[in-house]
Design an enzyme around this catalytic site. Structure first.
Site, PDB file in Angstrom:
ATOM      1  N   LYS A 146       0.835  -1.211   0.000  1.00 12.80           N
ATOM      2  CA  LYS A 146       0.000   0.000   0.000  1.00 12.80           C
ATOM      3  C   LYS A 146       0.863   1.251   0.000  1.00 12.80           C
ATOM      4  CE  LYS A 146      -1.555   1.523   3.994  1.00 12.80           C
ATOM      5  NZ  LYS A 146      -1.301   2.946   4.276  1.00 12.80           N
ATOM      6  N   ASN A 147       1.914   1.256   0.801  1.00 16.68           N
ATOM      7  CA  ASN A 147       2.742   2.449   0.941  1.00 16.68           C
ATOM      8  C   ASN A 147       3.650   2.692  -0.262  1.00 16.68           C
ATOM      9  OD1 ASN A 147       1.620   3.048   3.415  1.00 16.68           O
ATOM     10  ND2 ASN A 147       3.238   2.059   4.593  1.00 16.68           N
TER      11      ASN A 147
ATOM     12  N   CYS B  70      -4.682   7.804  10.548  1.00 15.44           N
ATOM     13  CA  CYS B  70      -4.576   7.166  11.852  1.00 15.44           C
ATOM     14  C   CYS B  70      -4.141   8.168  12.918  1.00 15.44           C
ATOM     15  CB  CYS B  70      -3.545   6.027  11.806  1.00 15.44           C
ATOM     16  SG  CYS B  70      -4.099   4.588  10.885  1.00 15.44           S
TER      17      CYS B  70
ATOM     18  N   ARG C 136       2.630  14.077  12.505  1.00 18.18           N
ATOM     19  CA  ARG C 136       3.148  13.917  11.142  1.00 18.18           C
ATOM     20  C   ARG C 136       2.990  15.204  10.334  1.00 18.18           C
ATOM     21  NH1 ARG C 136       1.580   7.888   8.967  1.00 18.18           N
ATOM     22  NH2 ARG C 136      -0.450   8.203   9.858  1.00 18.18           N
TER      23      ARG C 136
ATOM     24  N   ASP D 291       6.050   0.685  11.776  1.00 21.50           N
ATOM     25  CA  ASP D 291       4.849  -0.036  11.382  1.00 21.50           C
ATOM     26  C   ASP D 291       4.835  -1.487  11.860  1.00 21.50           C
ATOM     27  OD1 ASP D 291       3.640   2.110  10.222  1.00 21.50           O
ATOM     28  OD2 ASP D 291       3.944   1.472   8.148  1.00 21.50           O
TER      29      ASP D 291
ATOM     30  N   ARG E 205      -7.806  -0.533   5.785  1.00 23.57           N
ATOM     31  CA  ARG E 205      -7.047   0.477   5.059  1.00 23.57           C
ATOM     32  C   ARG E 205      -5.767  -0.102   4.479  1.00 23.57           C
ATOM     33  NH1 ARG E 205      -4.957   4.470   8.397  1.00 23.57           N
ATOM     34  NH2 ARG E 205      -4.197   5.329   6.442  1.00 23.57           N
TER      35      ARG E 205
END
Length: 420
Positions: free
Chosen positions: A22-23, A117, A122, A305, A397
């Protein structure tokens, strides 16, 4: 909303296929805005964030379709709205990645400050600092970043803090800037290198990705391409921890072991048997699980993560482990839920002290973010009785049907769907 039900006590056995990252897929989708020609992405995970990115691109006037099988067809020839609205951006922080491409190609962008999230601020200040050094005018008004530039100019940019999305945003913007851009203290993550590879296939001139210094020589235009997204190292790491925590044996296929170095090294320290081949990893859990300290760092260090999943593992350790989080300031919310399951965890600022050896018991828990969701499922796999994980929209997600993959390995797990 949907929930996940887990009944613990079953060692996982078998083989699992890892999906696309996903990233890596999200910045690749943003990069499609840099050209008016078609872009085809393969190995794209069919998860909520990807579908949100499709909606965001469509909102701007681009064509964006993604198939369950992993192919995304993108075409930004018809982009007419240079804005990423709050209603979409608030659910996914990676939406900020459209800022650089829009500004570079169209000279203007209006992007809502991101949400996602609840794991920390961030901030996007480094994105804006870099773009301003490239000649852009950036202002924050009413919750939106408003940026404009006649044409971006190459610049020497030093990022005070390692930022993955900041590196990606500035690298994409630099592709169409005039002259050379040098990014210092750039992120080295595999997802950054994957984006650079895609941009090169579009005609960009990029060197140094995978190191702390990236050089981009701007070109006048980019063309379309086909690109296959790298496998998801966090999904692979999650299943590796699942094998270790259940004392099972799992072959994790379609992954890049070279991207999993810190995770696999840490698992080996805890006593798991780890065997890596070209595109797969075999993890066999062992008793006892040794308690080992860990500190999160930017790549190639231990990934933030993977911190929540590792905490679940340490609740089963034979001693005390100290987990130090250096990336995000609010990423221990899963600890409170594990404590409800019987874990002995003390949080003090950026440190969590986990005393192992206490059996977990099933309970109703609430997922606060994407990786917390996975960690609570892992805890449920070894808890006595039934665990119900609520708010699994966070899970969706970033993980595609994780409950089905775990069930395929023997876990007693199911999705409890909300009645419509």
């Amino acid at each position: 909303m949907d929930r996940i039900r887990v009944v613990g006590g079953v060692p996982l056995q078998g083989r699992v296929e890892i999906g696309g990252a996903k990233n890596a897929a999200l910045p690749a989708m943003a990069a499609a805005l840099l050209t008016s020609e078609p872009v085809v992405l393969r190995n794209v995970p069919y998860v909520r964030d990807i579908l949100t990115a499709c909606r965001l691109l469509a909102e701007m006037g681009a064509k964006a379709d993604v198939e369950v099988g992993g192919t995304a067809a993108l075409n930004a020839a018809g982009v007419s709205r240079l804005e990423a609205p709050y209603d979409l951006v608030r659910t996914m922080r990676a939406s900020i990645l459209v800022l650089g491409p829009l500004l570079a190609r169209f000279g203007k962008a209006r992007v809502s400050l991101p949400g996602g999230c609840a794991i920390g601020a961030r901030p996007v200040n480094l994105h804006l600092m870099g773009l301003e050094k490239m000649g852009a005018q950036c202002e924050v008004r009413h919750g939106y970043v408003e940026a404009s530039a006649t044409r971006l100019r190459g610049a020497s940019i030093f990022l005070e803090t390692v930022t993955v999305t900041g590196t990606e945003n500035l690298m994409m913007a630099a592709c169409l800037a005039e002259g050379e851009t040098v990014l210092g203290n750039a992120a080295c993550e595999p997802e950054v290198a994957d984006l650079a590879q895609m941009l090169r296939s579009m005609g960009a001139n990029i060197e140094g990705d995978g190191t702390r210094t990236i050089r981009v020589q701007g070109v006048n235009e980019l063309h379309g391409c086909e690109h296959s997204v790298i496998p998801d190292r966090v999904e692979a790491g999650t299943f590796a921890v699942a094998a270790a925590i259940t004392r099972g044996t799992v072959e994790i296929a379609n992954c890049r072991p070279e991207h999993l170095g810190a995770t696999l090294d840490q698992l080996a320290k805890t006593g798991a048997e780890v065997q890596a081949e070209a595109d797969r990893v075999r993890v066999q859990g062992r008793d006892p699980i040794r308690s080992c300290d860990v500190t999160t760092h930017p790549y190639p260090g231990f990934a933030t993560d993977m911190q929540a999943q590792y905490m679940a593992l340490m609740t089963q350790g034979d001693g005390t482990a100290v987990i130090t989080e250096t990336i995000f300031e609010n990423r221990f919310m899963h600890a409170l839920e594990m404590i409800r399951m019987g874990a002995d965890i003390t949080v003090d600022g950026c440190r969590a002290v986990v005393k192992g050896g206490r059996p977990l018991s099933g309970a109703g828990v609430i997922a606060s973010d994407l990786r917390a969701s996975a960690s609570l499922i892992l805890a449920g796999l070894v808890a006595k009785g039934e665990t119900i994980v609520n708010r699994v929209y966070h899970l969706d997600r970033g993980y595609y049907r994780i409950e089905e993959k775990l069930a395929g390995l023997g876990a007693v797990i199911e999705r409890l769907r909300q009645a419509k």
